[in-house]
Scaffold this active site. Structure first.
Site, PDB file in Angstrom:
ATOM      1  N   SER A 132       0.787  -1.146  -0.069  1.00  0.00           N
ATOM      2  CA  SER A 132      -0.120   0.019  -0.068  1.00  0.00           C
ATOM      3  C   SER A 132       0.715   1.247   0.081  1.00  0.00           C
ATOM      4  O   SER A 132       2.045   1.254   0.610  1.00  0.00           O
ATOM      5  CB  SER A 132      -1.083   0.180   1.333  1.00  0.00           C
ATOM      6  OG  SER A 132      -1.638   1.255   1.203  1.00  0.00           O
ATOM      7  N   LYS A 187      -4.684  -6.756   3.946  1.00  0.00           N
ATOM      8  CA  LYS A 187      -4.734  -5.630   2.720  1.00  0.00           C
ATOM      9  C   LYS A 187      -6.027  -5.423   2.343  1.00  0.00           C
ATOM     10  O   LYS A 187      -6.390  -4.273   2.179  1.00  0.00           O
ATOM     11  CB  LYS A 187      -3.829  -5.967   1.479  1.00  0.00           C
ATOM     12  CG  LYS A 187      -3.847  -4.806   0.432  1.00  0.00           C
ATOM     13  CD  LYS A 187      -3.124  -3.762   1.140  1.00  0.00           C
ATOM     14  CE  LYS A 187      -2.916  -2.480  -0.150  1.00  0.00           C
ATOM     15  NZ  LYS A 187      -4.083  -2.308  -1.259  1.00  0.00           N
ATOM     16  N   HIS A 190      -7.699  -3.356   4.921  1.00  0.00           N
ATOM     17  CA  HIS A 190      -6.913  -2.135   4.793  1.00  0.00           C
ATOM     18  C   HIS A 190      -7.835  -1.262   3.768  1.00  0.00           C
ATOM     19  O   HIS A 190      -8.031   0.018   4.109  1.00  0.00           O
ATOM     20  CB  HIS A 190      -5.517  -2.155   4.631  1.00  0.00           C
ATOM     21  CG  HIS A 190      -4.939  -0.640   3.976  1.00  0.00           C
ATOM     22  ND1 HIS A 190      -5.217  -0.475   2.716  1.00  0.00           N
ATOM     23  CD2 HIS A 190      -4.245   0.059   4.600  1.00  0.00           C
ATOM     24  CE1 HIS A 190      -4.411   0.719   2.213  1.00  0.00           C
ATOM     25  NE2 HIS A 190      -3.963   0.932   3.594  1.00  0.00           N
ATOM     26  N   ASN A 191      -8.120  -1.761   2.761  1.00  0.00           N
ATOM     27  CA  ASN A 191      -8.612  -1.010   1.540  1.00  0.00           C
ATOM     28  C   ASN A 191     -10.066  -0.694   2.285  1.00  0.00           C
ATOM     29  O   ASN A 191     -10.642   0.307   1.477  1.00  0.00           O
ATOM     30  CB  ASN A 191      -8.650  -1.728   0.429  1.00  0.00           C
ATOM     31  CG  ASN A 191      -7.350  -1.690  -0.524  1.00  0.00           C
ATOM     32  OD1 ASN A 191      -6.119  -1.419   0.322  1.00  0.00           O
ATOM     33  ND2 ASN A 191      -7.301  -1.863  -1.734  1.00  0.00           N
ATOM     34  N   GLU A 194     -10.011   2.007   4.144  1.00  0.00           N
ATOM     35  CA  GLU A 194      -9.665   3.314   3.232  1.00  0.00           C
ATOM     36  C   GLU A 194     -10.859   3.707   2.631  1.00  0.00           C
ATOM     37  O   GLU A 194     -11.232   5.124   2.341  1.00  0.00           O
ATOM     38  CB  GLU A 194      -8.740   2.940   2.205  1.00  0.00           C
ATOM     39  CG  GLU A 194      -8.437   3.842   0.963  1.00  0.00           C
ATOM     40  CD  GLU A 194      -7.549   3.026  -0.014  1.00  0.00           C
ATOM     41  OE1 GLU A 194      -6.456   2.647   0.311  1.00  0.00           O
ATOM     42  OE2 GLU A 194      -7.997   3.058  -1.221  1.00  0.00           O
TER      43      GLU A 194
HETATM   44  C1  6PG Z   1      -3.240   1.328  -1.564  1.00  0.00           C
HETATM   45  C2  6PG Z   1      -4.571   1.329  -2.236  1.00  0.00           C
HETATM   46  C3  6PG Z   1      -4.424   0.898  -3.512  1.00  0.00           C
HETATM   47  C4  6PG Z   1      -5.424   1.283  -4.911  1.00  0.00           C
HETATM   48  C5  6PG Z   1      -7.080   1.000  -4.076  1.00  0.00           C
HETATM   49  C6  6PG Z   1      -7.790   1.981  -5.104  1.00  0.00           C
HETATM   50  O1  6PG Z   1      -3.267   0.634  -0.256  1.00  0.00           O
HETATM   51  O2  6PG Z   1      -2.225   1.780  -2.107  1.00  0.00           O
HETATM   52  O3  6PG Z   1      -5.644   0.890  -1.701  1.00  0.00           O
HETATM   53  O4  6PG Z   1      -4.448  -0.624  -3.455  1.00  0.00           O
HETATM   54  O5  6PG Z   1      -5.412   2.475  -5.019  1.00  0.00           O
HETATM   55  O6  6PG Z   1      -7.054  -0.471  -4.659  1.00  0.00           O
HETATM   56  O7  6PG Z   1      -9.106   0.955  -4.926  1.00  0.00           O
HETATM   57  P1  6PG Z   1     -10.494   1.590  -5.372  1.00  0.00           P
HETATM   58  O8  6PG Z   1      -9.975   1.750  -6.989  1.00  0.00           O
HETATM   59  O9  6PG Z   1     -11.199   0.370  -5.338  1.00  0.00           O
HETATM   60  O10 6PG Z   1     -10.778   2.965  -5.100  1.00  0.00           O
END
Ligand code: 6PG
Length: 486
Positions: A132, A187, A190-191, A194
């Protein structure tokens, strides 16, 4: 360069792959670069990696593997899904028992479980790692969340921990997460978190923009100020930068961006996993649905002509409301992380992973998209109580939620009255009120299930597990339906 001297090969020279190679090279590792479109390898060596003696190009997988010291380590930075399986197939004839394949994409954890098992059966080791931090993270220090074959960890640990971001105390934001799909599960979570953080920020933005009528410049200052306090985080920081960014005509660019969100699927996977495991991860699910609703742009534009609601302008104490929104955001964020940790705990039980929750907070403390001062507080909570059952029960978080609660309730009430949608802020509050309820109305629900389907119920005055069925109408039978739990 003689045969067998490189530390690792990296396949897939899109921006993340290129940046990871440069990061590894900066830390003294010799890296072999390979890409399916071979001209990309030459371009990379001629430009981004020009002059670096410890970045080697290979024009075939065979040649890439030949350059590696044993046991060989090959990292895939290719699109999640089919391309990962394809490259594993192509690599297998060139590898031998004890070699390690690493997948650094956003792979779905069941795929990583399957791949780990299959490669281990063939004597190879497999690592599925979360990476990430986007392009910048890959180049300067990402957060890395590796899982897979435990025997692989000592072989990749030095490279991973040296290229990873460091916490303010200098600790690497990378540690072994657990077996098979554990790294990719963490991960994925985490997303999902996010998604939740981003949705909460967007709700605060809309409340202040439409409810208070703040200008984009004023909003920029608000977020910049928030970033100085307990909300200090990468996502709040970039929000302030975005709000300060002007288009070519001098107008704020944010106003010209179409309000239809995209998503690649990791938030959805988090929601699906939470439903599968029966964990109420409501905030992330709402954040995914909020993106889906936003994507129905044409339908919303048409509905806006027909459906009415209140006037979205707040006319109370503006400074007080601003502070209320800040506190509501913090309290809801606590609920979101609480739910994310509840999910990881249940997934660990289901899959037999031994997750170290404090270490996960440390891995997320720097480098990744959700990095924040707040994660330091989570780490402290697990330091205090390593087997902490629920984050809300930690004294720090309990205190914050108690302090922020009046503001949080005012904001949700106000949003409802103004007709401004706040799905994440409000679901977090509903969860909080549900979680702290010793008694919920599920007694009535169980009665309804028993009434129409003879699904049975337990009684408050009898031991758990003893099942009862009532003939509610006098016409039903005495026989209960077989009980099952989804
Ligand atoms: C990270 C981000 C990366 C990515 C996302 C975007 O941890 O660096 O999460 O993995 O930018 O997958 O996700 P979406 O396109 O679903 O918003």
């Amino acid at each position: 360069m003689t045969e067998g001297r490189a530390d690792i090969a990296l396949i897939g020279l899109a921006v993340m792959g290129q940046n990871l190679i440069l990061n590894m090279a900066d830390h003294g590792y010799t890296v072999v670069a390979f890409n399916r479109t071979v001209s990309t390898v030459d371009e990379f060596l001629a430009h981004a990696a020009a002059g670096r003696k410890n970045v080697l190009g290979a024009h075939s997988l065979d040649a890439a593997v030949e350059l590696l010291e044993r046991p060989r380590k090959v990292m895939l930075m290719v699109k999640a899904g089919r391309p990962v399986d394809d490259f594993i197939e192509l690599l297998l004839p060139h590898l031998e028992p004890g070699d390690v394949i690493i997948d650094g994409g956003n792979s779905h954890f069941p795929d990583t479980i399957r791949r780990t098992r299959s490669l281990e059966q063939q004597g190879l080791l497999y690592v599925g790692t979360g990476v990430s931090g986007g392009e910048e993270g890959a180049r300067r220090g990402p957060s890395l969340m590796p899982g897979g074959s435990p025997e692989a960890w000592p072989l990749v640990k030095d490279i991973f921990q040296s290229i990873a971001a460091k916490t303010p105390d200098g600790e690497p934001c990378c540690d072994w997460v657990g077996e098979d799909g554990a790294g990719h599960y963490v991960k994925m979570t985490h997303n999902g978190i996010e998604y939740g953080d981003m949705q909460l920020i967007c709700e605060a933005y809309q409340l202040l923009r439409e409810g208070l009528g703040l200008s984009v410049d004023e909003l920029q200052q608000v977020f910049a100020a928030w970033n100085e306090g307990e909300l200090d985080s990468y996502l709040i920081e970039i929000t302030a930068h975005i709000l300060g960014h002007r288009d070519e005509d001098g107008e704020p660019l944010v106003d010209k961006i179409l309000d239809a969100a995209g998503q690649k699927g990791t938030g959805k996977w988090t929601g699906i996993s939470s439903l599968d495991l029966g964990v109420p991860v409501t905030l992330i699910a709402e954040a995914v649905y909020a993106r889906s609703l936003s994507a129905m742009k044409d339908e919303r534009v048409a509905a806006a002509q027909v459906l009415t609601g209140p006037d979205a302008r707040f006319d109370g104490d503006r400074d007080a409301f601003l502070e209320d929104v800040r506190q509501a955001l913090y309290a809801a964020k606590i609920v979101s992380y609480t739910q994310g940790y509840m999910l990881m705990r249940e997934a660990a039980r289901e899959h037999g992973w031994h997750l170290n929750y404090g270490a996960i907070a440390l891995m997320w403390r720097g480098g990744c998209i959700i990095r924040s001062a707040f994660l330091g507080k989570i780490e402290e909570a697990f330091d205090r109580t390593p087997d902490l059952q629920n984050l809300l029960l930690d004294r720090y978080f309990e205190d914050v939620v108690t302090r922020c609660q009046p503001s949080w309730r005012r904001v949700v009430t106000q949003a409802v009255q103004l007709g401004i949608p706040v799905p994440a802020l409000s679901t977090a509050l509903a969860f909080y009120d549900g979680y702290r309820s010793a008694r919920l109305p599920a007694n009535l629900l169980q009665a309804q299930r028993d009434y129409f389907g003879a699904h049975t119920y337990e009684r408050v005055d009898r031991p758990r597990g003893e099942l009862f069925h009532t003939n509610w109408t006098g016409t039903g039978g005495k026989v209960a339906s077989s009980s099952y739990n989804a």
